[in-house]
Design a protein around this motif. Structure first.
Motif, PDB file in Angstrom:
ATOM      1  N   ARG A  64      59.487  65.540  65.305  1.00 47.49           N
ATOM      2  CA  ARG A  64      58.428  66.979  65.450  1.00 47.49           C
ATOM      3  C   ARG A  64      59.209  67.939  64.204  1.00 47.49           C
ATOM      4  N   LYS A  65      60.128  68.244  64.342  1.00 47.43           N
ATOM      5  CA  LYS A  65      60.551  69.328  63.573  1.00 47.43           C
ATOM      6  C   LYS A  65      60.017  68.722  62.733  1.00 47.43           C
ATOM      7  N   TYR A  66      60.686  67.642  61.916  1.00 49.56           N
ATOM      8  CA  TYR A  66      60.818  67.220  60.965  1.00 49.56           C
ATOM      9  C   TYR A  66      59.750  66.684  60.386  1.00 49.56           C
ATOM     10  N   SER A  67      58.772  66.317  60.672  1.00 51.66           N
ATOM     11  CA  SER A  67      56.698  66.607  60.411  1.00 51.66           C
ATOM     12  C   SER A  67      56.430  67.838  60.162  1.00 51.66           C
ATOM     13  N   ARG A  68      57.026  68.568  61.314  1.00 51.03           N
ATOM     14  CA  ARG A  68      56.166  70.062  60.498  1.00 51.03           C
ATOM     15  C   ARG A  68      56.622  70.522  59.969  1.00 51.03           C
ATOM     16  N   TYR A  69      58.052  70.230  59.561  1.00 53.69           N
ATOM     17  CA  TYR A  69      58.988  70.572  57.677  1.00 53.69           C
ATOM     18  C   TYR A  69      57.903  69.715  56.927  1.00 53.69           C
ATOM     19  N   LEU A  70      57.660  68.536  57.157  1.00 54.42           N
ATOM     20  CA  LEU A  70      56.196  68.273  56.112  1.00 54.42           C
ATOM     21  C   LEU A  70      54.914  68.779  55.799  1.00 54.42           C
ATOM     22  N   LEU A  71      55.311  68.699  57.166  1.00 51.94           N
ATOM     23  CA  LEU A  71      53.281  69.065  56.430  1.00 51.94           C
ATOM     24  C   LEU A  71      53.537  70.822  55.728  1.00 51.94           C
ATOM     25  N   ARG A  72      54.491  71.864  56.154  1.00 52.13           N
ATOM     26  CA  ARG A  72      54.840  73.009  56.101  1.00 52.13           C
ATOM     27  C   ARG A  72      54.578  72.564  54.587  1.00 52.13           C
ATOM     28  N   SER A  73      55.060  72.021  53.732  1.00 52.72           N
ATOM     29  CA  SER A  73      55.879  71.174  52.445  1.00 52.72           C
ATOM     30  C   SER A  73      54.454  71.251  51.921  1.00 52.72           C
ATOM     31  N   TYR A  74      53.387  70.340  52.962  1.00 52.44           N
ATOM     32  CA  TYR A  74      52.029  69.879  51.142  1.00 52.44           C
ATOM     33  C   TYR A  74      51.388  71.423  51.495  1.00 52.44           C
ATOM     34  N   ILE A  75      51.369  72.530  52.908  1.00 56.30           N
ATOM     35  CA  ILE A  75      50.795  73.737  52.299  1.00 56.30           C
ATOM     36  C   ILE A  75      51.324  74.595  51.360  1.00 56.30           C
ATOM     37  N   GLU A  76      52.347  74.892  51.263  1.00 56.61           N
ATOM     38  CA  GLU A  76      53.428  75.432  50.678  1.00 56.61           C
ATOM     39  C   GLU A  76      53.086  75.664  49.165  1.00 56.61           C
ATOM     40  N   ASP A  77      53.816  73.582  49.085  1.00 56.90           N
ATOM     41  CA  ASP A  77      53.692  73.654  47.074  1.00 56.90           C
ATOM     42  C   ASP A  77      52.877  73.143  46.766  1.00 56.90           C
ATOM     43  N   ASN A  78      51.545  72.739  47.621  1.00 54.84           N
ATOM     44  CA  ASN A  78      50.840  71.554  46.713  1.00 54.84           C
ATOM     45  C   ASN A  78      50.173  73.182  46.323  1.00 54.84           C
ATOM     46  N   LYS A  79      49.719  72.853  44.490  1.00 53.28           N
ATOM     47  CA  LYS A  79      48.964  74.199  43.966  1.00 53.28           C
ATOM     48  C   LYS A  79      47.283  73.940  44.402  1.00 53.28           C
ATOM     49  N   LYS A  80      46.898  73.180  45.359  1.00 56.09           N
ATOM     50  CA  LYS A  80      45.484  72.710  46.073  1.00 56.09           C
ATOM     51  C   LYS A  80      44.983  73.338  46.900  1.00 56.09           C
ATOM     52  N   VAL A  81      46.582  73.681  47.531  1.00 53.61           N
ATOM     53  CA  VAL A  81      46.382  73.955  49.319  1.00 53.61           C
ATOM     54  C   VAL A  81      46.196  76.136  49.609  1.00 53.61           C
ATOM     55  N   TYR A  82      45.289  76.427  50.320  1.00 50.41           N
ATOM     56  CA  TYR A  82      45.979  77.955  50.383  1.00 50.41           C
ATOM     57  C   TYR A  82      45.891  78.113  51.944  1.00 50.41           C
ATOM     58  N   VAL A  83      45.848  79.603  52.064  1.00 46.50           N
ATOM     59  CA  VAL A  83      45.223  79.958  53.469  1.00 46.50           C
ATOM     60  C   VAL A  83      44.939  81.079  53.620  1.00 46.50           C
ATOM     61  N   LEU A 116      58.758  61.702  47.032  1.00 42.32           N
ATOM     62  CA  LEU A 116      58.550  61.764  45.127  1.00 42.32           C
ATOM     63  C   LEU A 116      57.725  62.715  45.356  1.00 42.32           C
ATOM     64  N   LEU A 117      56.375  62.798  46.188  1.00 42.33           N
ATOM     65  CA  LEU A 117      55.293  63.530  46.068  1.00 42.33           C
ATOM     66  C   LEU A 117      56.006  65.473  46.405  1.00 42.33           C
ATOM     67  N   ARG A 118      56.570  65.355  47.596  1.00 41.34           N
ATOM     68  CA  ARG A 118      56.920  66.304  47.631  1.00 41.34           C
ATOM     69  C   ARG A 118      57.977  67.328  46.942  1.00 41.34           C
ATOM     70  N   TYR A 119      59.023  66.375  45.476  1.00 43.05           N
ATOM     71  CA  TYR A 119      59.754  66.971  44.320  1.00 43.05           C
ATOM     72  C   TYR A 119      58.142  67.177  43.257  1.00 43.05           C
ATOM     73  N   TYR A 120      57.699  67.039  43.342  1.00 44.76           N
ATOM     74  CA  TYR A 120      56.360  66.889  42.881  1.00 44.76           C
ATOM     75  C   TYR A 120      54.865  67.926  43.165  1.00 44.76           C
ATOM     76  N   ASN A 121      55.355  68.611  43.753  1.00 43.61           N
ATOM     77  CA  ASN A 121      54.530  69.540  44.562  1.00 43.61           C
ATOM     78  C   ASN A 121      53.345  68.616  44.685  1.00 43.61           C
ATOM     79  N   TRP A 122      52.945  67.753  45.640  1.00 48.03           N
ATOM     80  CA  TRP A 122      52.631  67.129  46.161  1.00 48.03           C
ATOM     81  C   TRP A 122      51.527  66.406  45.082  1.00 48.03           C
ATOM     82  N   SER A 123      51.471  66.246  44.023  1.00 53.05           N
ATOM     83  CA  SER A 123      50.096  66.012  43.192  1.00 53.05           C
ATOM     84  C   SER A 123      50.346  64.867  42.727  1.00 53.05           C
ATOM     85  N   VAL A 124      49.853  63.820  43.311  1.00 54.71           N
ATOM     86  CA  VAL A 124      49.363  61.943  42.980  1.00 54.71           C
ATOM     87  C   VAL A 124      49.409  61.162  41.449  1.00 54.71           C
ATOM     88  N   SER A 125      49.132  62.533  40.986  1.00 52.74           N
ATOM     89  CA  SER A 125      49.138  62.639  39.450  1.00 52.74           C
ATOM     90  C   SER A 125      49.855  62.529  38.967  1.00 52.74           C
TER      91      SER A 125
END
Length: 260
Positions: free
Chosen positions: A207-226, A94-103
């Protein structure tokens, strides 16, 4: 006749258009390179970090290490799982589909839980009732197996462990699409979460799956920047209050910023 300044402006616009991936959907993918090299290099450079620190008060962000980002991801997953009384695997979906927005997850769920479940394949009960026999037939290879060697998603469609492993491993090898994996039955939309992946594939694939999940958190999350080379590279917004963007594809120095 156009002035020399006008010609320069036109050339600048054309240059930005030719900068492949600058504002494209593939921008985040380019940052991480190929699927075989998805680790982020969070190097250290005191001078660069000092420049970012100097902008912190104005821009209202904090600097996080990769481990900090992982911790925040885990906290968000736990929060959704606790409030909605669903598994952590379902919470991640659910979080991935909603761009990691808990609210946004909470809002959608409490507005229409049944609709959310149907949309994202989070079934309340199986749609297939398995017989009580000791042996079951795999829906992929059609071989008979002891029921202890058969696994199913929430839908109940039976597949042997070997076929499950091949199905999931192929999906992980194909890239981040493995994060939206569904039941192998073509007519079924039941989600396949991380709990099944952990159970059925190798440590390397996990490990690959977990990295993809973290990658999604960084790429899709509106609060995370690089922050790269002391400039701000934003996946979701083109500018953070005066800090310049760079579209470097293979950064050698980087830190993560979490917008408060």
């Amino acid at each position: 006749m156009d002035s020399e300044d006008d010609m320069h402006d036109a050339n600048d616009v054309e240059s930005m258009d030719d900068d492949e991936g600058f504002y494209s959907d593939e921008m985040g993918m380019d940052y991480y390179g190929s699927d075989d090299d998805i680790d982020v290099d969070f190097g250290e450079d005191n001078e660069g970090i000092k420049r970012i620190e100097a902008s912190r008060a104005e821009n209202n962000f904090i600097i996080l290490k990769e481990s900090d980002i992982k911790q925040r991801q885990e906290e968000d997953i736990t929060s959704v799982s606790t409030v909605l009384s669903i598994s952590r695997a379902a919470s991640s979906i659910l979080l991935r589909y909603y761009n990691w927005s808990v609210s946004e997850v909470h809002e959608a769920w409490f507005a229409d839980e049944d609709r959310v479940r149907k949309t994202f394949g989070l079934l309340k009960k199986p749609v297939v009732q398995l017989p009580s026999s000791r042996e079951l037939t795999c829906g992929i290879c059609f071989e008979a197996f002891h029921r202890g060697s058969i696994r199913s998603a929430a839908c109940g469609h039976p597949f042997c462990c070997a076929c499950w492993e091949g199905y999931i491993r192929t999906s992980i090898s194909d890239g981040p699409g493995c994060l939206i994996l569904r039941c192998p039955d073509p007519s079924c939309g039941a989600a396949v979460g991380q709990d099944m992946i952990v159970m059925l594939v190798s440590d390397e694939d996990n490990r690959k799956y977990s990295r993809y999940l973290l990658r999604s958190y960084i790429e899709d999350n509106k609060k995370v920047y690089v922050a790269i080379d002391y400039d701000i590279w934003s996946i979701n917004q083109p500018l953070i209050r005066g800090l310049h963007i760079t579209s470097i594809r293979q950064p050698k120095v980087g830190v993560l910023l979490y917008i408060l």
